[in-house]
Design an enzyme around this catalytic site. Structure first.
Site, short mmCIF file in Angstrom:
data_model
loop_
_atom_site.label_atom_id
_atom_site.label_comp_id
_atom_site.label_asym_id
_atom_site.label_seq_id
_atom_site.Cartn_x
_atom_site.Cartn_y
_atom_site.Cartn_z
N SER A 1 0.84 -1.20 0.00
CA SER A 1 0.00 0.00 0.00
C SER A 1 0.88 1.26 0.00
O SER A 1 1.69 1.43 -0.90
CB SER A 1 -0.99 -0.06 1.18
OG SER A 1 -2.04 0.87 0.99
N ASP B 1 -9.43 -5.16 -4.82
CA ASP B 1 -8.51 -4.23 -4.14
C ASP B 1 -8.93 -2.78 -4.32
O ASP B 1 -9.42 -2.39 -5.38
CB ASP B 1 -7.12 -4.43 -4.76
CG ASP B 1 -5.97 -4.10 -3.83
OD1 ASP B 1 -6.11 -3.16 -3.03
OD2 ASP B 1 -4.94 -4.78 -3.93
N HIS C 1 -7.42 -5.76 -0.52
CA HIS C 1 -6.19 -4.99 -0.31
C HIS C 1 -5.10 -5.76 0.45
O HIS C 1 -4.02 -5.24 0.66
CB HIS C 1 -6.55 -3.70 0.44
CG HIS C 1 -5.55 -2.61 0.35
ND1 HIS C 1 -5.03 -2.16 -0.86
CD2 HIS C 1 -4.96 -1.83 1.31
CE1 HIS C 1 -4.17 -1.16 -0.63
NE2 HIS C 1 -4.11 -0.96 0.67
#
Length: 299
Positions: free
Chosen positions: A108, A247, A274
Site C-alpha cells: 500500500s 482491491d 487490499h
C-alpha cells in the site's frame, strides 16, 4: 528461525526494526515497508514469516512517527513527506549493513514509497515487490469513487454527508467506512496482527491524517497530488506487482503501473482485496518467494 529487534538512532529519533531469519546467511534479505502511512508493521508480520520460511531474512520496521518508533505529534504537516521516509529507508539498509544487496517489498503506502525510492536507482537494490499500491493519488481517489458507487445507497449517502460536514470522526461515518473496508480492504475476518495495526493507527493517527486524510478514500492530506507515473520508467530492477481483484488498488490502477515499469510482472489475486497476504496467504507465499528466488542470488 531467529528474530532480533533493535532500534536505529537518527536525527529525528529512533526507528524500531525486527529481523526475522538470518540476515548473514548469504541470501539477499528483504526489507518490508508497511502502509498507512502510519499503520505500523503489525499487519505485515505475516509477510515476514512467509518470506523467512524460504530461508531468506525479512526486515520489519516501524516508519518514524508510528508503532514502536519515535512518535512526532508536534511536527508540522510539511515535515511528513515521501522524502523523509526515503531517507529513513536508506539509513536503515546502511545501518543493517545490507545496502549493497537487498530487496524491497512495500504494501500500500509502503509500495508507493518503494516505487518512488526505486526510481532513484539506489545502489544495492536488487528487486522490488509492490503490493496493492497506486502510483497516483488522483487515480486512487477516482477509482475509490467508482467502488463507492457500488456500496448500498444509504452507506454512500452517510459517507458524503459527513465528508461535506467535516464530521468524519462520527461513529456513523466510521461504521459506513467499515462497510467499504470489508469489501475492499480485507475480505476475511481480520487476524490479531491486522487489528493491532488499526488500533495503533487509531491511537496516533498523526501521520495518516496529515498525509492521507480521515479514511482510505477521502484523501485531503499532503499526498493528495502525489503522482510518480511518469517516473516509473526509471525503475531498473526486476519488479513484481501484486494486487487483489477487489482491491482498493484496482486492476485499472495496477495495469497503468505494470505498463510503465519495464519488464514488470503482475499477479492478480482473484479472491483478495487490499491484503492478499492475509486473504490468499498460500498463493502469496508461492508467488512472492518464487519471484525472489528467481531474481536474487542467482550469481
Amino acid at each position: 528461525y531467529q528474530m532480533t529487534s533493535s532500534t536505529m538512532k537518527w536525527k529525528h529519533g529512533e526507528t524500531w526494526y525486527r529481523i526475522v531469519g538470518d540476515i548473514k546467511n548469504g541470501k539477499t534479505p528483504v526489507v518490508l515497508a508497511h502502509g498507512g502511512p502510519g499503520a505500523g508493521h503489525n499487519y505485515i508480520i505475516a509477510i515476514a514469516h512467509l518470506i523467512a520460511q524460504s530461508g531468506r531474512a525479512a526486515v520489519l520496521y516501524d516508519q518514524i512517527g508510528c508503532g514502536n518508533s519515535t512518535h512526532l505529534q508536534s511536527k508540522p504537516a510539511e515535515f511528513w513527506t515521501p522524502e523523509l521516509f526515503m531517507e529513513e529507508l536508506q539509513l536503515l539498509v546502511e545501518h543493517l549493513g545490507i545496502n549493497n544487496k537487498y530487496a524491497l517489498l512495500g504494501q500500500s503506502w509502503g509500495g508507493m514509497l518503494g516505487m518512488q525510492f526505486a526510481t532513484h536507482q539506489p545502489n544495492g537494490l536488487q528487486a522490488l515487490v509492490v503490493c496493492d499500491s497506486p502510483a497516483s493519488m488522483d487515480m486512487w481517489v477516482s477509482e475509490a469513487n467508482k467502488l463507492r458507487q457500488d456500496l448500498p445507497t444509504e452507506v454512500e449517502a452517510t459517507l458524503k454527508k459527513h465528508e461535506a460536514a467535516g464530521t468524519t470522526e462520527s461513529p456513523e461515518y466510521v461504521a459506513a467506512v467499515d462497510v467499504f473496508y470489508s469489501r475492499h480492504l480485507c475480505r476475511v475476518p481480520q487476524p490479531p496482527d491486522v487489528v493491532d495495526s488499526f488500533t495503533q493507527l487509531a491511537n496516533d493517527p498523526t501521520v495518516y491524517h496529515t498525509m492521507n486524510g480521515p479514511s482510505e478514500f477521502y484523501v485531503i492530506g499532503s499526498l493528495k497530488n502525489w503522482n510518480i507515473l511518469n517516473d516509473l520508467k526509471k525503475i531498473n530492477v526486476p519488479t513484481l506487482l501484486v494486487s487483489g481483484a477487489y482491491d482498493e488498488a484496482t486492476p485499472a490502477m495496477v495495469s497503468e503501473i505494470h505498463r510503465r515499469i519495464p519488464g514488470s510482472v503482475w499477479e492478480l489475486f482473484p479472491e483478495s482485496s487490499h491484503m492478499p497476504h492475509i486473504e490468499e496467504p498460500a498463493r502469496f507465499k508461492r508467488i512472492v518467494n518464487s519471484f525472489l528466488d528467481a531474481k536474487l542470488d542467482s550469481f
